[in-house]
Design a protein around this motif. Structure first.
Motif, PDB file in Angstrom:
ATOM      1  N   GLU A   5       0.841  -1.196   0.000  1.00 14.82           N
ATOM      2  CA  GLU A   5       0.000   0.000   0.000  1.00 14.82           C
ATOM      3  C   GLU A   5       0.882   1.255   0.000  1.00 14.82           C
ATOM      4  O   GLU A   5       0.575   2.244  -0.664  1.00 14.82           O
ATOM      5  CB  GLU A   5      -0.858  -0.039   1.268  1.00 14.82           C
ATOM      6  N   LYS A   6       1.980   1.174   0.725  1.00 16.70           N
ATOM      7  CA  LYS A   6       2.919   2.309   0.792  1.00 16.70           C
ATOM      8  C   LYS A   6       3.458   2.627  -0.606  1.00 16.70           C
ATOM      9  O   LYS A   6       3.525   3.783  -1.018  1.00 16.70           O
ATOM     10  CB  LYS A   6       4.065   1.924   1.750  1.00 16.70           C
ATOM     11  N   GLU A   8       2.065   1.942  -3.469  1.00 17.66           N
ATOM     12  CA  GLU A   8       0.985   2.516  -4.276  1.00 17.66           C
ATOM     13  C   GLU A   8       0.801   3.993  -3.909  1.00 17.66           C
ATOM     14  O   GLU A   8       0.657   4.846  -4.786  1.00 17.66           O
ATOM     15  CB  GLU A   8      -0.324   1.747  -4.055  1.00 17.66           C
ATOM     16  N   PHE A   9       0.849   4.282  -2.630  1.00  9.68           N
ATOM     17  CA  PHE A   9       0.705   5.668  -2.166  1.00  9.68           C
ATOM     18  C   PHE A   9       1.828   6.550  -2.728  1.00  9.68           C
ATOM     19  O   PHE A   9       1.588   7.666  -3.202  1.00  9.68           O
ATOM     20  CB  PHE A   9       0.695   5.726  -0.628  1.00  9.68           C
ATOM     21  N   ASN A  12       1.185   7.156  -6.424  1.00  8.05           N
ATOM     22  CA  ASN A  12       0.042   8.057  -6.611  1.00  8.05           C
ATOM     23  C   ASN A  12       0.365   9.495  -6.265  1.00  8.05           C
ATOM     24  O   ASN A  12       0.027  10.411  -7.017  1.00  8.05           O
ATOM     25  CB  ASN A  12      -1.130   7.607  -5.724  1.00  8.05           C
ATOM     26  N   SER A  13       1.044   9.704  -5.147  1.00  7.67           N
ATOM     27  CA  SER A  13       1.286  11.083  -4.723  1.00  7.67           C
ATOM     28  C   SER A  13       2.285  11.781  -5.642  1.00  7.67           C
ATOM     29  O   SER A  13       2.112  12.955  -5.975  1.00  7.67           O
ATOM     30  CB  SER A  13       1.712  11.151  -3.256  1.00  7.67           C
ATOM     31  N   ARG A  78      -0.834  -3.617  -6.693  1.00 11.39           N
ATOM     32  CA  ARG A  78      -1.269  -3.607  -5.297  1.00 11.39           C
ATOM     33  C   ARG A  78      -2.558  -4.459  -5.147  1.00 11.39           C
ATOM     34  O   ARG A  78      -2.696  -5.234  -4.219  1.00 11.39           O
ATOM     35  CB  ARG A  78      -1.503  -2.158  -4.859  1.00 11.39           C
TER      36      ARG A  78
END
Ligand code: HEM
Length: 150
Positions: A5-6, A8-9, A12-13, A78
């Motif tokens: 998840e990290k 993916e974050f 995305n950011s 993810r």
């Protein structure tokens, strides 16, 4: 480690930061590509007859698509652990333009440098790795489509 998840974050950011200055980062992206592979200029319809890399709607659209597809690959990795191409004819267009494996290395380097520039103080090795994994998995799917002529 799978695609967390990290990761993916992080993708995305930084993709959001890239989008904040799409014209500027698109020009930077192609400038780096042409520095490393000058002969690639003739492959792109929107660069072919241009004296230098200049912002144009096609240039932006294409850069946005490439970064967007890598971001989508991160989301898919993810969620499902694999990347399925949503874009058809992607293999065919790359065959038609004569794209070969070493080009994918050049584009990867340009993408990572552009993301580094776009993310500024938020850049980290971890962020870089997340983009790298998503790009590599996407590139594998595209190369398969190229081999199959799809
Ligand atoms: C076209 C994606 C790698 C060269 C396209 C198109 C997509 C795409 C979606 C169709 C664009 C459209 O319909 O407007 C990607 C992705 C890549 C990748 C996601 C990597 C993961 C490469 C590489 C090269 C390349 C390594 C060679 C340097 C081209 C060219 C076109 C194209 C020349 C036609 C552009 C034009 O003249 O309009 N790519 N591509 N691509 N791609 Fe890629």
């Amino acid at each position: 480690m799978g695609f967390t998840e990290k990761r993916e974050f992080l993708v995305n950011s930084s993709w959001e930061s890239f989008k904040q200055n799409l014209p500027g980062y698109s020009v930077l992206f192609y400038t780096i590509i042409l520095e490393k592979a000058p002969a690639a200029k003739g492959m792109f319809s929107f660069l072919k007859n241009m004296p230098e890399v200049k912002d144009s709607p096609q240039l932006q659209a294409h850069a946005e698509k490439v970064f967007q597809m890598v971001r989508d690959a991160a989301v898919q990795l993810r969620a499902t652990g694999e990347v399925v191409l949503g874009y058809t004819k992607v293999g065919a267009i790359h065959i038609q333009r004569g794209v070969v494996d070493p080009h994918f290395v050049v584009v990867k380097e340009a993408l990572l440098k552009t993301i580094k520039e776009a993310s500024g103080d938020n850049w980290s090795e971890e962020l870089n790795t997340a983009w790298e994994i998503a790009y590599d998995e996407l590139a594998i799917s595209i190369k398969k489509a190229v081999k199959l002529g799809m």
